[in-house]
Motif scaffolding. Sequence first.
Motif, PDB file in Angstrom:
ATOM      1  N   PHE A 105       0.848  -1.099   0.034  1.00  0.00           N
ATOM      2  CA  PHE A 105      -0.064   0.090  -0.123  1.00  0.00           C
ATOM      3  C   PHE A 105       0.989   1.397   0.035  1.00  0.00           C
ATOM      4  O   PHE A 105       1.914   1.306   0.777  1.00  0.00           O
ATOM      5  CB  PHE A 105      -0.945   0.144   1.343  1.00  0.00           C
ATOM      6  CG  PHE A 105      -1.839   1.345   1.409  1.00  0.00           C
ATOM      7  CD1 PHE A 105      -3.024   1.106   0.943  1.00  0.00           C
ATOM      8  CD2 PHE A 105      -1.410   2.489   1.934  1.00  0.00           C
ATOM      9  CE1 PHE A 105      -3.910   2.278   1.134  1.00  0.00           C
ATOM     10  CE2 PHE A 105      -2.068   3.325   1.961  1.00  0.00           C
ATOM     11  CZ  PHE A 105      -3.679   3.187   1.660  1.00  0.00           C
ATOM     12  N   PHE A 117       3.709   0.437   2.904  1.00  0.00           N
ATOM     13  CA  PHE A 117       3.173  -0.378   3.833  1.00  0.00           C
ATOM     14  C   PHE A 117       2.675  -1.620   3.405  1.00  0.00           C
ATOM     15  O   PHE A 117       2.656  -1.982   2.044  1.00  0.00           O
ATOM     16  CB  PHE A 117       1.809   0.350   4.420  1.00  0.00           C
ATOM     17  CG  PHE A 117       1.921   1.564   4.984  1.00  0.00           C
ATOM     18  CD1 PHE A 117       2.013   1.618   6.534  1.00  0.00           C
ATOM     19  CD2 PHE A 117       1.799   2.421   4.336  1.00  0.00           C
ATOM     20  CE1 PHE A 117       2.308   2.961   7.092  1.00  0.00           C
ATOM     21  CE2 PHE A 117       2.065   3.856   4.977  1.00  0.00           C
ATOM     22  CZ  PHE A 117       1.934   3.792   6.267  1.00  0.00           C
ATOM     23  N   VAL A 177       0.541  -5.211   2.727  1.00  0.00           N
ATOM     24  CA  VAL A 177      -0.919  -5.762   2.841  1.00  0.00           C
ATOM     25  C   VAL A 177      -0.782  -7.157   2.769  1.00  0.00           C
ATOM     26  O   VAL A 177      -0.370  -7.812   1.691  1.00  0.00           O
ATOM     27  CB  VAL A 177      -1.612  -5.264   1.565  1.00  0.00           C
ATOM     28  CG1 VAL A 177      -2.965  -5.911   1.465  1.00  0.00           C
ATOM     29  CG2 VAL A 177      -1.527  -3.695   1.550  1.00  0.00           C
ATOM     30  N   TYR A 188      -3.338   2.061  -3.580  1.00  0.00           N
ATOM     31  CA  TYR A 188      -3.007   3.639  -3.265  1.00  0.00           C
ATOM     32  C   TYR A 188      -3.832   4.385  -2.482  1.00  0.00           C
ATOM     33  O   TYR A 188      -5.179   4.047  -2.450  1.00  0.00           O
ATOM     34  CB  TYR A 188      -2.822   4.342  -4.717  1.00  0.00           C
ATOM     35  CG  TYR A 188      -1.862   3.841  -5.629  1.00  0.00           C
ATOM     36  CD1 TYR A 188      -0.386   4.330  -5.680  1.00  0.00           C
ATOM     37  CD2 TYR A 188      -2.194   2.792  -6.477  1.00  0.00           C
ATOM     38  CE1 TYR A 188       0.659   4.026  -6.306  1.00  0.00           C
ATOM     39  CE2 TYR A 188      -0.898   2.445  -7.245  1.00  0.00           C
ATOM     40  CZ  TYR A 188       0.115   2.935  -7.138  1.00  0.00           C
ATOM     41  OH  TYR A 188       1.156   2.709  -8.069  1.00  0.00           O
ATOM     42  N   GLY A 189      -3.579   4.991  -1.659  1.00  0.00           N
ATOM     43  CA  GLY A 189      -4.562   5.751  -0.876  1.00  0.00           C
ATOM     44  C   GLY A 189      -3.883   6.486   0.335  1.00  0.00           C
ATOM     45  O   GLY A 189      -2.656   7.097   0.172  1.00  0.00           O
ATOM     46  N   LYS A 190      -4.730   6.841   1.414  1.00  0.00           N
ATOM     47  CA  LYS A 190      -3.988   7.246   2.656  1.00  0.00           C
ATOM     48  C   LYS A 190      -3.807   6.440   3.693  1.00  0.00           C
ATOM     49  O   LYS A 190      -4.877   5.523   3.995  1.00  0.00           O
ATOM     50  CB  LYS A 190      -4.952   8.349   3.324  1.00  0.00           C
ATOM     51  CG  LYS A 190      -5.256   9.471   2.233  1.00  0.00           C
ATOM     52  CD  LYS A 190      -5.890  10.701   3.034  1.00  0.00           C
ATOM     53  CE  LYS A 190      -6.348  11.912   2.203  1.00  0.00           C
ATOM     54  NZ  LYS A 190      -5.414  12.275   1.081  1.00  0.00           N
ATOM     55  N   CYS A 191      -2.806   6.394   4.487  1.00  0.00           N
ATOM     56  CA  CYS A 191      -2.492   5.391   5.433  1.00  0.00           C
ATOM     57  C   CYS A 191      -3.135   6.042   6.659  1.00  0.00           C
ATOM     58  O   CYS A 191      -3.561   7.233   6.710  1.00  0.00           O
ATOM     59  CB  CYS A 191      -1.116   5.504   5.753  1.00  0.00           C
ATOM     60  SG  CYS A 191      -0.282   6.859   6.474  1.00  0.00           S
ATOM     61  N   PRO A 192      -3.234   4.980   7.781  1.00  0.00           N
ATOM     62  CA  PRO A 192      -4.094   5.748   8.906  1.00  0.00           C
ATOM     63  C   PRO A 192      -3.432   6.775   9.666  1.00  0.00           C
ATOM     64  O   PRO A 192      -4.353   7.611   9.897  1.00  0.00           O
ATOM     65  CB  PRO A 192      -3.690   4.430   9.853  1.00  0.00           C
ATOM     66  CG  PRO A 192      -3.463   3.272   8.981  1.00  0.00           C
ATOM     67  CD  PRO A 192      -2.700   3.830   7.750  1.00  0.00           C
ATOM     68  N   ARG A 252      -4.756   9.572   7.124  1.00  0.00           N
ATOM     69  CA  ARG A 252      -5.988   9.823   7.273  1.00  0.00           C
ATOM     70  C   ARG A 252      -6.474  10.534   8.598  1.00  0.00           C
ATOM     71  O   ARG A 252      -7.449  11.341   8.488  1.00  0.00           O
ATOM     72  CB  ARG A 252      -6.899   8.281   7.207  1.00  0.00           C
ATOM     73  CG  ARG A 252      -8.050   8.408   6.473  1.00  0.00           C
ATOM     74  CD  ARG A 252      -8.566   7.004   6.418  1.00  0.00           C
ATOM     75  NE  ARG A 252      -9.543   6.728   7.244  1.00  0.00           N
ATOM     76  CZ  ARG A 252     -10.152   5.601   7.704  1.00  0.00           C
ATOM     77  NH1 ARG A 252     -10.346   4.978   6.502  1.00  0.00           N
ATOM     78  NH2 ARG A 252     -10.716   5.631   8.911  1.00  0.00           N
TER      79      ARG A 252
END
Lengths: 131, 131
Positions: B79, B88, B90, B115-119, B122
């Motif tokens: 991720f 990260f 997965v 792809y996106g926002k990690c904890p 976020r």
Amino acid sequence: MERVTQQKLAIAAVLEAAESPLTPPEILTRAAKLVPRLGVATVYRALRSLRKDKKIVVVEIPGEPPRYETATRGHHHHFFCNDCRKVFEVPECPAKLAELAPPEFQVQDHEIILYGKCPDCRTRRNVSAAD
Amino acid sequence: MERVTQQKLAIAAVLEAAESPLTPPEILTRAAKLVPRLGVATVYRALRSLRKDKKIVVVEIPGEPPRYETATRGHHHHFFCNDCRKVFEVPECPAKLAELAPPEFQVQDHEIILYGKCPDCRTRRNVSAAD
DNA sequence: GTTGCTGCAAAAAGTTTGCAGGACG
DNA sequence: CGTCCTGCAAACTTTTTGCAGCAAC
């Protein structure tokens, strides 16, 4: 602001006509037939410009140079042939990919690459081995 | 044939201790604390050797420099946080990936990148926007 | 004691940038 | 006609290679 030039048109046309994603040198070679004095720098600048306009996307396969393809084909993924090292499109896309990540992660996009043997290379192997 | 050297041991140890995949410069910096006169060339040569022995694997995220991680963590995916640009692990892996390709293709392996926002990123966004 | 491995520097490979002139609007 | 874009060459970045000395076996 952004001007429409012969170079950018040629490069976009080359990518539109390509059967699979192309590397910068491949793009240069093909586009140079349309714009003879075309240089590498212009190819890279045009690719960046086209990418900014979302007209093309980059296809990066680990261990391979970056390739470019038109964005007109919509969302899809890629298959990389370990034998002939060519890239193919994979139209299918599993829906539940976002659930792979732990729930604290916010998934916005994803990328899938399949590796193996393309039909041609598989047949070649089969033919010589079997019959 | 292949010799066990301090350099390779140091580089393997650095990757083993890393919390996420590292780039060659990062590996050099960390391993140089164990082997002071370590040079870039040695890092690249050691990485190739370790990769050949299947002790480490390359993690390539489009638009990012190649990163390396130990192979001791087994099959998993990655991720990539669009905000902090960290990688990260997965652990999940969908079983039916091979069916994505047309049947004429022989799928041997696959790669997935989310792809996106990690904890952390976020939460940061949520906190400042919501409460 | 061999021979492969290391560190350094130079070379390659891929991409970006500076600049003078030319094409686009 | 101004200014963005191009072509060329040089600069950069990342990775590889050549070579003399060193370390592993």
